[in-house]
Scaffold this active site. Structure first.
Site, PDB file in Angstrom:
ATOM      1  N   CYS A 175       0.827  -1.214   0.000  1.00  0.00           N
ATOM      2  CA  CYS A 175       0.000   0.000   0.000  1.00  0.00           C
ATOM      3  C   CYS A 175       0.866   1.271   0.000  1.00  0.00           C
ATOM      4  O   CYS A 175       1.656   1.497   0.930  1.00  0.00           O
ATOM      5  CB  CYS A 175      -0.910  -0.031   1.231  1.00  0.00           C
TER       6      CYS A 175
ATOM      7  N   LYS B 203      -9.068  -8.868   5.272  1.00  0.00           N
ATOM      8  CA  LYS B 203      -8.886  -7.830   6.298  1.00  0.00           C
ATOM      9  C   LYS B 203      -9.429  -8.268   7.655  1.00  0.00           C
ATOM     10  O   LYS B 203     -10.586  -8.680   7.746  1.00  0.00           O
ATOM     11  CB  LYS B 203      -9.637  -6.566   5.868  1.00  0.00           C
TER      12      LYS B 203
ATOM     13  N   VAL C 260      -6.137   1.017   5.481  1.00  0.00           N
ATOM     14  CA  VAL C 260      -4.854   1.213   6.153  1.00  0.00           C
ATOM     15  C   VAL C 260      -4.101   2.295   5.366  1.00  0.00           C
ATOM     16  O   VAL C 260      -4.400   2.494   4.188  1.00  0.00           O
ATOM     17  CB  VAL C 260      -4.024  -0.098   6.195  1.00  0.00           C
TER      18      VAL C 260
ATOM     19  N   GLU D 267      -5.702   7.871   7.806  1.00  0.00           N
ATOM     20  CA  GLU D 267      -5.302   8.845   6.782  1.00  0.00           C
ATOM     21  C   GLU D 267      -3.788   9.116   6.928  1.00  0.00           C
ATOM     22  O   GLU D 267      -3.329   9.716   7.906  1.00  0.00           O
ATOM     23  CB  GLU D 267      -6.068  10.168   6.861  1.00  0.00           C
ATOM     24  N   SER D 268      -3.041   8.676   5.919  1.00  0.00           N
ATOM     25  CA  SER D 268      -1.578   8.715   6.012  1.00  0.00           C
ATOM     26  C   SER D 268      -1.025  10.106   6.329  1.00  0.00           C
ATOM     27  O   SER D 268      -0.105  10.244   7.144  1.00  0.00           O
ATOM     28  CB  SER D 268      -0.973   8.178   4.715  1.00  0.00           C
TER      29      SER D 268
HETATM   30  N1  LIG Z   1      -6.419   8.355   1.790  1.00  0.00           N
HETATM   31  C1  LIG Z   1      -6.037   7.159   2.494  1.00  0.00           C
HETATM   32  C2  LIG Z   1      -5.979   6.037   1.487  1.00  0.00           C
HETATM   33  C3  LIG Z   1      -5.732   4.675   2.148  1.00  0.00           C
HETATM   34  C4  LIG Z   1      -6.064   3.509   1.215  1.00  0.00           C
HETATM   35  O1  LIG Z   1      -6.729   3.676   0.194  1.00  0.00           O
HETATM   36  N2  LIG Z   1      -5.606   2.322   1.583  1.00  0.00           N
HETATM   37  C5  LIG Z   1      -5.946   1.129   0.823  1.00  0.00           C
HETATM   38  C6  LIG Z   1      -4.724   0.279   0.538  1.00  0.00           C
HETATM   39  S1  LIG Z   1      -3.551   1.086  -0.475  1.00  0.00           S
HETATM   40  C7  LIG Z   1      -6.858   0.231   1.647  1.00  0.00           C
HETATM   41  O2  LIG Z   1      -6.719   0.127   2.852  1.00  0.00           O
HETATM   42  N3  LIG Z   1      -7.789  -0.460   0.989  1.00  0.00           N
HETATM   43  C8  LIG Z   1      -8.606  -1.439   1.637  1.00  0.00           C
HETATM   44  C9  LIG Z   1      -9.998  -1.372   1.255  1.00  0.00           C
HETATM   45  O3  LIG Z   1     -10.382  -0.361   0.637  1.00  0.00           O
HETATM   46  O4  LIG Z   1     -10.735  -2.290   1.610  1.00  0.00           O
HETATM   47  C10 LIG Z   1      -4.702   7.414   3.202  1.00  0.00           C
HETATM   48  O5  LIG Z   1      -3.952   8.301   2.781  1.00  0.00           O
HETATM   49  O6  LIG Z   1      -4.445   6.755   4.212  1.00  0.00           O
END
Ligand SMILES: N[C@@H](CCC(=O)N[C@@H](CS)C(=O)NCC(=O)O)C(=O)O
Length: 203
Positions: A10, A37, A50, A62-63
């Protein structure tokens, strides 16, 4: 101790791993299988994504929010500018990066869109064009904000690392951006923060 719930491929989780290693403090990284998950992810984050950072009773997602917290909690080396005006400008850049670039990165990361070749091609082209627009800034600058490595570089690095993996080819005119990327990739914290799955993303 801080615990980071992180996806092994990720790009958003990679941002937070990168900052944790830059700070060189004690932390734990928990690898999360995004195809299977654990239930507690959606309990901690209503959006179910995540990275997630937990420290005692504080839960953050949120990163960019996580990274600003780590930066304030462990100020050395400082990744957000100290000056309020530059800090505000940096936040605006971070916001713009999300809206202009990373919204498209999320499309490439979304498994449900993997079969939509037309969408993927369009998305790759948008990212290529946006990055090409940024490239001239790196003719003069060592890093996004000038000579100093900052949160903007952290935010951008996972995308630059994934260009081959995403099938994005930059034009020759973007060479200064490639050189800039190599400068980030050679940082010890960047290398330490890479997961085995990320290490093989780049030839
Ligand atoms: N805007 C969020 C984006 C986080 C994100 O999209 N993470 C993805 C993995 S790269 C995730 O957890 N996806 C799991 C899902 O949507 O079920 C950040 O910056 O933390």
């Amino acid at each position: 101790m801080m615990v980071l719930y992180s996806g092994t491929t990720c790009p958003f989780s990679q941002r937070c791993r990168f900052v944790l290693y830059e700070k060189g403090m004690d932390f734990e990284i928990k690898d999360i299988d995004l195809f299977n998950k654990p239930e507690d992810i959606s309990v901690m984050n209503p959006y179910g994504t995540v990275p997630i950072l937990v420290e005692r009773d504080l839960i953050l997602y949120e990163s960019n929010i996580i990274n600003e917290y780590i930066d304030e909690r462990f100020p050395h080396p400082q990744l957000m500018p100290a000056d309020p005006i530059m800090r505000a400008r940096t936040r605006l850049f971070l916001h713009n990066f999300e809206k202009e670039l990373f919204v498209h990165v999320s499309v490439l990361e979304d498994c449900s869109k993997r079969a939509d070749e037309a969408l993927l091609t369009k998305t790759r082209n948008i990212i290529r064009d946006r990055l090409s627009q940024i490239a001239p800034v790196m003719v003069k600058n060592r890093f996004m904000l000038g000579d100093e490595f900052s949160m903007l570089d952290v935010t951008m690095a996972p995308l630059l690392w994934r260009l081959d993996y995403y099938g994005i080819e930059l034009p020759k005119s973007a060479a200064p951006l490639q050189k800039y990327a190599e400068r980030i990739f050679s940082r010890p914290a960047f290398i330490e923060a890479l997961t085995p799955s990320e290490k093989v993303m780049r030839r």
